[in-house]
Design a protein around this motif. Structure first.
Motif, short mmCIF file in Angstrom:
data_model
loop_
_atom_site.label_atom_id
_atom_site.label_comp_id
_atom_site.label_asym_id
_atom_site.label_seq_id
_atom_site.Cartn_x
_atom_site.Cartn_y
_atom_site.Cartn_z
N SER A 49 -9.73 43.51 9.16
CA SER A 49 -11.06 43.44 8.55
C SER A 49 -11.35 42.11 7.87
N MET A 50 -10.39 41.16 7.93
CA MET A 50 -10.58 39.89 7.24
C MET A 50 -10.20 38.74 8.15
N SER A 51 -10.73 37.57 7.82
CA SER A 51 -10.36 36.35 8.51
C SER A 51 -9.12 35.76 7.85
N ALA A 52 -8.34 35.02 8.61
CA ALA A 52 -7.18 34.35 8.02
C ALA A 52 -7.60 33.41 6.89
N ALA A 53 -8.81 32.88 6.97
CA ALA A 53 -9.31 31.98 5.93
C ALA A 53 -9.48 32.69 4.59
N ASP A 54 -9.60 34.03 4.64
CA ASP A 54 -9.79 34.80 3.40
C ASP A 54 -8.51 34.92 2.59
N GLY A 55 -7.38 34.47 3.14
CA GLY A 55 -6.11 34.66 2.47
C GLY A 55 -5.72 33.57 1.48
N TRP A 56 -6.51 32.52 1.36
CA TRP A 56 -6.18 31.46 0.41
C TRP A 56 -6.21 32.00 -1.02
N HIS A 57 -5.17 31.66 -1.81
CA HIS A 57 -5.12 32.13 -3.19
C HIS A 57 -4.13 31.31 -4.00
N THR A 58 -4.20 31.45 -5.29
CA THR A 58 -3.15 31.02 -6.20
C THR A 58 -2.66 32.27 -6.91
N ASP A 59 -1.36 32.37 -7.16
CA ASP A 59 -0.77 33.62 -7.61
C ASP A 59 -1.32 34.07 -8.96
N VAL A 60 -1.66 35.36 -9.01
CA VAL A 60 -2.12 36.09 -10.20
C VAL A 60 -3.07 35.26 -11.06
N SER A 61 -4.05 34.62 -10.44
CA SER A 61 -4.97 33.78 -11.21
C SER A 61 -5.87 34.59 -12.12
N TYR A 62 -5.88 35.92 -11.98
CA TYR A 62 -6.67 36.75 -12.87
C TYR A 62 -6.01 36.96 -14.22
N GLU A 63 -4.78 36.51 -14.38
CA GLU A 63 -4.15 36.56 -15.70
C GLU A 63 -4.68 35.42 -16.57
N GLU A 64 -4.64 35.60 -17.91
CA GLU A 64 -5.05 34.53 -18.81
C GLU A 64 -4.16 33.30 -18.63
N GLN A 65 -2.88 33.51 -18.38
CA GLN A 65 -1.93 32.42 -18.14
C GLN A 65 -1.26 32.68 -16.79
N PRO A 66 -1.84 32.11 -15.73
CA PRO A 66 -1.35 32.38 -14.37
C PRO A 66 0.00 31.73 -14.09
N ALA A 67 0.39 31.79 -12.81
CA ALA A 67 1.71 31.33 -12.38
C ALA A 67 1.91 29.85 -12.61
N SER A 68 3.16 29.51 -12.95
CA SER A 68 3.57 28.11 -13.08
C SER A 68 4.50 27.79 -11.92
N THR A 69 5.62 27.11 -12.19
CA THR A 69 6.55 26.69 -11.13
C THR A 69 7.26 27.92 -10.57
N THR A 70 6.92 28.29 -9.36
CA THR A 70 7.30 29.58 -8.78
C THR A 70 8.33 29.42 -7.67
N LEU A 71 9.33 30.27 -7.67
CA LEU A 71 10.36 30.25 -6.63
C LEU A 71 10.07 31.33 -5.59
N LEU A 72 10.02 30.93 -4.34
CA LEU A 72 9.87 31.87 -3.22
C LEU A 72 11.01 31.66 -2.25
N LYS A 73 11.72 32.74 -1.95
CA LYS A 73 12.80 32.71 -0.97
C LYS A 73 12.45 33.63 0.19
N MET A 74 12.50 33.10 1.41
CA MET A 74 12.32 33.91 2.60
C MET A 74 13.66 34.02 3.31
N ASP A 75 14.11 35.26 3.61
CA ASP A 75 15.41 35.43 4.24
C ASP A 75 15.37 36.22 5.55
N ILE A 76 14.22 36.78 5.90
CA ILE A 76 14.02 37.37 7.23
C ILE A 76 12.68 36.87 7.74
N VAL A 77 12.69 36.25 8.90
CA VAL A 77 11.43 35.74 9.46
C VAL A 77 11.34 36.14 10.93
#
Length: 358
Positions: free
Chosen positions: A157-185
């Motif tokens: 129901s959405m375009s791939a372009a609709d997926g752009w975001h910054t993490d939890v920006s609805y918080e008063e103090q959103p994400a800072s330096t964030t670690l993401l680990k991918m181990d199954i692709v």
């Protein structure tokens, strides 16, 4: 445990690390949704450790086997350094590098989930998501898991372009330096895009820049709250939206950055519904079409990749749901409340002035 966790409280909560990769392989979507409520997040003073970083980032570059910028405007890749073994000086330099480059890639890492929590808390209080599930006993860990059994209704129901975001920006103090680990692709697909908020601002005309500066936008997590209610999951906190400047200043670089995106930004304060949507649609198209200030990462086969993200746009590509699964986990320190310093400069302006002064 409160949702923004202190160092002592986090240390008390750590236990023998779960092997999340094995859990995903054996059980699929292994998340739990405890019936537990939290107090609202409290404001805290955030001092980005990148302010202590060495402009040359010598502690990183001198110890790397290879390091290079992936594109001119965003993304740096570093080889030969393990995130699990960084010194405090290297963390300072890394925070500065992430602030400047937006995203830094590390390959073939050995960091486990407990080490990831310890790593993340050195950059800020760890965020606990208000609605999502988490691994058993690890409320601070945000899991990424999608496979062939994932319902396709939402993605259809959405375009791939609709997926752009910054993490939890609805918080008063959103994400800072964030670690993401991918181990199954998956064997192919599942790439991630990042875009530079600095360059997105620089690519706007002076008239647009002047118009946007001083405007504020509402960021809302209501869709995630609605999904939780629809699935009979507990909503851990009531806070659902915040107001942030459309152009924000990075506290380390002092550069101006565009700060709106289609996942969480809903409207512009002070504009009518139609005016707001017209401006936001223009900005969303501007970000989506910014091929000259984006970087794309291909998560290669069985190689374990790691990514660090400062509050910059990113977009996961869901082109693999018919061919395989994708699993990883994220630790999300919170940073400062977004702000605009009227005296701050764009990245382009700051770099031009620095070259002229040489």
């Amino acid at each position: 445990m409160p949702p923004n966790v202190t160092v002592d409280e986090l240390s008390d909560s750590l236990h023998q690390a779960l092997d999340l990769q094995s859990l995903a392989k054996e059980k699929g979507r292994y998340l739990v949704y405890p019936d537990k409520k939290y107090a609202e997040l409290e404001h805290f003073e955030h001092k980005d450790r990148g302010l202590r970083g060495d402009p040359k980032k010598a502690s990183l570059y001198d110890n790397a086997t290879k390091a290079f910028d992936v594109t001119p405007h965003i993304g740096t890749e570093i080889h030969g350094i393990q995130l699990s073994q960084l010194t405090e000086t290297q963390k300072d330099d890394l925070a500065l590098l992430v602030a400047e480059r937006g995203v830094v890639f590390f390959r073939d890492q050995d960091i486990n989930v407990d080490q990831g929590l310890e790593f993340g808390k050195s950059f800020g209080p760890l965020h606990v998501h208000a609605t999502f599930g988490h691994p058993p006993g690890y409320p601070e860990v945000h899991v990424v898991y999608f496979d062939e059994k994932t319902p396709k209704k939402y993605f259809d129901s959405m375009s791939a372009a609709d997926g752009w975001h910054t993490d939890v920006s609805y918080e008063e103090q959103p994400a800072s330096t964030t670690l993401l680990k991918m181990d199954i692709v998956p064997k192919t697909g599942g790439d991630t895009l990042w875009a530079s908020g600095y360059a997105a601002y620089d690519r706007l005309s002076p008239a647009w820049q002047q118009f946007l500066e001083g405007l504020q936008a509402k960021h809302s997590g209501q869709r995630q709250f609605d999904e939780a209610h629809a699935n009979n999951h507990v909503v851990r906190r009531d806070h659902v939206e915040s107001i942030h400047p459309i152009v924000r200043t990075h506290p380390v670089t002092g550069w101006k950055s565009l700060y709106v995106q289609p996942v969480f930004t809903t409207d512009i304060v002070g504009l009518s519904k139609h005016e707001s949507q017209a401006v936001l649609n223009f900005l969303y198209n501007h970000i989506n079409g910014g091929y000259d200030f984006q970087v794309r990462l291909k998560w290669e086969g069985k190689r374990k990749e790691r990514v660090l993200i400062r509050s910059t746009f990113h977009n996961a590509i869901f082109d693999y749901l018919d061919v395989g699964r994708r699993h990883g986990w994220r630790v999300t320190p919170q940073g400062e409340k977004p702000y605009l310093d009227p005296a701050s400069k764009s990245k382009k302006q700051a770099e031009q002035e620095a070259r002229a002064a040489q």
